[in-house]
Design a protein around this motif. Structure first.
Motif: not given
Length: 495
Positions: A311, A325, A327, A329
């Motif tokens: 982040y 933003s 992610t 994963t």
């Protein structure tokens, strides 16, 4: 070994094998100690128990291996930490600037001109990332087990080092005692030969003996003085070894009045040694560690599954522009081909396991041999003591008789000197045999793994090898309560 070794108190302990004092041969060496250690040592005394306690407390070798153990404890902490998520952060401030130039045509006049524009852009950003390995075929947990086995092996190595330090201290203590007694014996011998030389000269003056008798006495006195100088040199060497082994200069060393309790038979001692000896225990843990190493090598070809989250925030200083933003994963990876390196690592780990197993057999045999050798030395020393006591008694009677006969003219000066030398040799052999008996008895304890401060009940604070491990085994963070407690421990030991 029954109730274990008796407490090591040199003044009060009663020998399991009886009192082996030498009477006139092993008498106190007050004069010799006063001459060799100085007047200030006249009232100071050191027992074998005190010497061993000092060696245990002052040993740099023991402290060095305690540090090795603490390092092994930290390997467990690092292996435990590998199971936990890894959280990291990063930040940056960026300033971008530049100039652009281009031809522009005016829409009003239709004319073309070259125009330059400058730009400046300042941004800052910060991001957080967290990653957790979900599956690795048990590799990290196997590494924890491997680290724990290494800790146990290192603890056993520390006990083995402790035994080495204490046995060296016993040997140093007894060698000083041997050297002191030999110096005193040589001093007495020098006085006796001097008296014999004086008597030979007096008898020569009255014509009872020849010049040859006087020359024989003079030659024997020179040899005795040379032997005395050699004994004094050996004493200085023994004192230097004592100071290195014990950590303090020897004062008046009190001869042990007894021997420690040991198993009555070699067979029983070997059974105890194979069950308790730290060298064998260390190798056993090394074998287990080597077997874990094979399993770890085999997991290297298995896939790894991990979860990663990120982040970040970026803001522009020149305006209100910003971006946020993140992610998440879920990834998997694994080797396909590495040129044969992975199978080679497995084969290497198996070879190391076989090496450790063979070392276990060799160590067991070496320990059994060590026990046998220690008992053999003990039996030789005891047999020598018994024989030389009889020899000392007989040589004393013979010397007194020859000297009396010489005063009556029935013996020559050479006969007296030979009888005195035989008595000297017998006493010297008895002194050495008694020292060898004590060293051999403690060598038996070392061979069976019970020459430790705890087994000897030395008056010292016993080091707890698990205390530091208990503080670090859960890999505490520096700001946690356990981490602060660990910092206090490290400060207490001067680290």
């Amino acid at each position: 070994m029954g109730d274990g070794p008796a407490p090591l108190e040199a003044e009060d302990s009663v020998s399991k094998f009886g009192n082996d004092g030498t009477g006139a041969v092993k008498k106190a060496v007050v004069l010799a100690a006063g001459l060799l250690f100085g007047a200030g040592a006249a009232t100071a005394q050191t027992t074998l128990a005190e010497a061993l306690a000092n060696a245990y407390v002052e040993s740099g070798l023991i402290e060095q291996n305690r540090a090795v153990l603490r390092a092994a404890d930290e390997d467990v902490a690092q292996a435990v930490a590998a199971l936990r998520p890894v959280v990291s952060w990063s930040s940056n401030i960026r300033r971008s600037f530049g100039t652009t130039g281009a031809d522009q045509t005016s829409s009003l006049t239709g004319q073309t001109s070259f125009v330059e524009r400058s730009s400046v852009d300042q941004t800052t950003g910060i991001s957080l990332a967290a990653e957790l390995v979900l599956y690795d075929a048990g590799n990290r947990r196997l590494n924890i087990d491997l680290s724990k086995e290494s800790v146990l092996a290192t603890r056993a190595d520390l006990v083995s080092v402790e035994q080495q330090v204490l046995l060296r201290a016993v040997q140093a203590f007894m060698e000083v005692r041997r050297a002191l007694d030999q110096v005193e014996l040589r001093q007495n011998n020098t006085r006796v030969i001097t008296q014999e030389l004086r008597a030979a000269r007096e008898r020569f003056e009255v014509g009872e003996v020849t010049r040859t008798d006087v020359a024989l006495a003079e030659a024997r006195l020179s040899g005795t003085r040379s032997a005395l100088a050699a004994a004094q040199g050996q004493l200085e060497q023994a004192r230097a070894e004592y100071e290195a082994a014990v950590g303090d200069a020897p004062q008046r060393l009190v001869a042990p009045q007894g021997l420690p309790s040991i198993p009555p038979s070699i067979e029983q001692a070997q059974r105890i040694a194979l069950a308790n000896h730290p060298d064998l225990e260390a190798v056993q843990h090394n074998v287990t560690a080597a077997e874990l190493g094979v399993m770890i090598a085999e997991t290297a070809s298995k896939p790894t599954v991990s979860l990663r989250g990120e982040y970040g925030i970026t803001e522009n200083f020149d305006n209100d522009d910003y971006s946020r933003s993140g992610t998440i994963t879920l990834g998997a990876s694994g080797p396909i081909y590495q040129g044969g390196a992975l199978p080679s690592q497995v084969r290497r780990a198996r070879a190391q396991r076989d090496q450790a197993r063979a070392g276990l057999i060799n160590t067991s045999r070496a320990i059994e041999q060590r026990v046998t050798n220690a008992y053999a030395s003990l039996r030789v020393a005891r047999a020598s003591i018994q024989a030389t006591r009889d020899q000392v008694r007989a040589a004393t009677v013979a010397f007194d008789g020859v000297r009396e006969e010489a005063t009556l003219g029935q013996r020559t000066t050479l006969d007296v000197l030979d009888a005195e030398q035989e008595l000297l040799d017998a006493r010297n052999t008895l002194i050495s045999a008694q020292v060898d008996e004590t060293i051999a008895a403690y060598a038996v304890l070392s061979a069976i793994g019970e020459l430790t401060a705890r087994s000897l009940q030395l008056n010292v604070p016993i080091y707890d090898p698990s205390a530091y491990y208990s503080l670090v085994k859960d890999a505490p963070a520096g700001l946690s309560r356990q981490g602060r407690e660990l910092d206090r421990v490290l400060e207490a030991i001067g680290r």
